[in-house]
Design a protein around this motif. Structure first.
Motif, PDB file in Angstrom:
ATOM      1  N   SER A 284       0.779  -1.151   0.113  1.00  0.00           N
ATOM      2  CA  SER A 284      -0.076   0.054  -0.019  1.00  0.00           C
ATOM      3  C   SER A 284       0.930   1.355  -0.047  1.00  0.00           C
ATOM      4  O   SER A 284       1.909   1.161   0.334  1.00  0.00           O
TER       5      SER A 284
ATOM      6  N   LYS B 167      -1.502  -1.227 -10.302  1.00  0.00           N
ATOM      7  CA  LYS B 167      -2.475  -1.159  -9.117  1.00  0.00           C
ATOM      8  C   LYS B 167      -3.180  -2.478  -9.227  1.00  0.00           C
ATOM      9  O   LYS B 167      -3.613  -2.825 -10.102  1.00  0.00           O
TER      10      LYS B 167
ATOM     11  N   TRP C  38      -5.747  -5.244  -6.535  1.00  0.00           N
ATOM     12  CA  TRP C  38      -6.598  -5.286  -5.472  1.00  0.00           C
ATOM     13  C   TRP C  38      -6.286  -6.371  -4.582  1.00  0.00           C
ATOM     14  O   TRP C  38      -5.642  -7.495  -4.919  1.00  0.00           O
ATOM     15  N   LYS C  39      -6.522  -6.143  -3.265  1.00  0.00           N
ATOM     16  CA  LYS C  39      -6.067  -7.157  -2.121  1.00  0.00           C
ATOM     17  C   LYS C  39      -7.094  -7.640  -1.325  1.00  0.00           C
ATOM     18  O   LYS C  39      -7.744  -6.489  -0.768  1.00  0.00           O
ATOM     19  N   LYS C  40      -7.586  -8.682  -1.377  1.00  0.00           N
ATOM     20  CA  LYS C  40      -8.717  -8.983  -0.687  1.00  0.00           C
ATOM     21  C   LYS C  40      -8.905  -8.588   0.796  1.00  0.00           C
ATOM     22  O   LYS C  40      -7.725  -8.696   1.678  1.00  0.00           O
ATOM     23  N   GLY C  41      -9.787  -7.894   1.053  1.00  0.00           N
ATOM     24  CA  GLY C  41     -10.065  -7.617   2.559  1.00  0.00           C
ATOM     25  C   GLY C  41      -9.365  -6.400   2.771  1.00  0.00           C
ATOM     26  O   GLY C  41      -9.394  -5.657   4.128  1.00  0.00           O
ATOM     27  N   ASP C  42      -9.066  -5.443   1.917  1.00  0.00           N
ATOM     28  CA  ASP C  42      -8.358  -4.287   2.030  1.00  0.00           C
ATOM     29  C   ASP C  42      -8.867  -3.379   1.014  1.00  0.00           C
ATOM     30  O   ASP C  42      -8.752  -3.524  -0.277  1.00  0.00           O
ATOM     31  N   ARG C  43      -9.330  -2.010   1.451  1.00  0.00           N
ATOM     32  CA  ARG C  43      -9.964  -1.157   0.529  1.00  0.00           C
ATOM     33  C   ARG C  43      -8.848  -0.222  -0.005  1.00  0.00           C
ATOM     34  O   ARG C  43      -9.178   0.514  -1.101  1.00  0.00           O
ATOM     35  N   LYS C  44      -7.635  -0.240   0.393  1.00  0.00           N
ATOM     36  CA  LYS C  44      -6.663   0.525  -0.023  1.00  0.00           C
ATOM     37  C   LYS C  44      -6.043   0.209  -1.376  1.00  0.00           C
ATOM     38  O   LYS C  44      -6.191  -1.236  -1.312  1.00  0.00           O
ATOM     39  N   ASP C  45      -5.620   1.068  -2.026  1.00  0.00           N
ATOM     40  CA  ASP C  45      -4.789   0.568  -3.261  1.00  0.00           C
ATOM     41  C   ASP C  45      -3.564   0.021  -2.887  1.00  0.00           C
ATOM     42  O   ASP C  45      -2.810   0.514  -1.983  1.00  0.00           O
ATOM     43  N   HIS C  46      -3.121  -0.883  -3.770  1.00  0.00           N
ATOM     44  CA  HIS C  46      -1.597  -1.727  -3.451  1.00  0.00           C
ATOM     45  C   HIS C  46      -1.081  -1.720  -4.833  1.00  0.00           C
ATOM     46  O   HIS C  46      -1.859  -1.789  -5.896  1.00  0.00           O
TER      47      HIS C  46
END
Length: 187
Positions: A47, A77, A79-87
């Motif tokens: 992130s 960019k 998506w990471k499961k369970g996290d709304r932040k961009d990674h």
């Protein structure tokens, strides 16, 4: 083991600095180069805050660096499961990175110069035909000639860009498989 881990971290710092410096030579900011280097050696998405902590830069600097790297397609960019932040993860295909960067730079150079030519040409043509003195007419004609001569370069760069975009360039400069990877059965 701790000594070896420390040595690996020191080696990575050297490599990351080298990556940052080489990208800076090509017009990428040093901070973006350092961010790319850090992401390049990680196997997991990070992130913005994680990157900020890792590179010890301000959130604004990291955000700008990420935007720059996204723009030249050196990171993605995810998506990471369970996290709304961009990674973010590094695109590790260095050839693809080079091609994308090269194409963008040449297109930008070409567009800026051609736009300037289009803006200047009508004035030069007017002076070349209807100038008040032979000196200004001659100067305008020489500038028009210089513009016309440069079209050879711009036509060539357009063909070069197309060769990179279509992959035709690799017919003349093929990529070779690393001998060590080939021996291990990797591609």
């Amino acid at each position: 083991m701790d000594n070896e881990l420390k040595q690996i971290e020191e080696s990575r710092d050297i490599l990351i600095s080298g990556i940052a410096q080489s990208l800076e030579v090509n017009g990428v900011t040093a901070s973006a180069g350092r961010i790319y280097g850090v992401l390049y050696f990680l196997d997991k998405p990070m992130s913005l805050n994680e990157i900020k902590d890792e590179v010890a830069m301000s959130k604004a600097t990291v955000s700008n660096g990420l935007r720059e790297l996204l723009d030249i397609e050196m990171i993605t960019k995810v998506w990471k499961k369970g996290d709304r932040k961009d990674h973010y993860i590094a695109v590790k295909d260095l050839v693809k990175n080079f091609v994308n960067f090269f194409i963008k730079q040449f297109k930008q150079e070409r567009n800026l110069t051609l736009k300037a030519y289009q803006q200047a040409l009508p004035t030069l043509e007017k002076i070349a035909k209807h100038g008040q003195s032979e000196e200004t007419k001659t100067m305008a004609k020489k500038d028009i000639e210089a513009i016309n001569d440069s079209n050879v370069y711009f036509d060539w760069t357009l063909r070069l860009i197309e060769a990179f975009e279509t992959g035709e360039i690799f017919r003349y400069f093929p990529l070779t498989i690393n001998k060590n990877k080939q021996d291990r059965g990797e591609n």
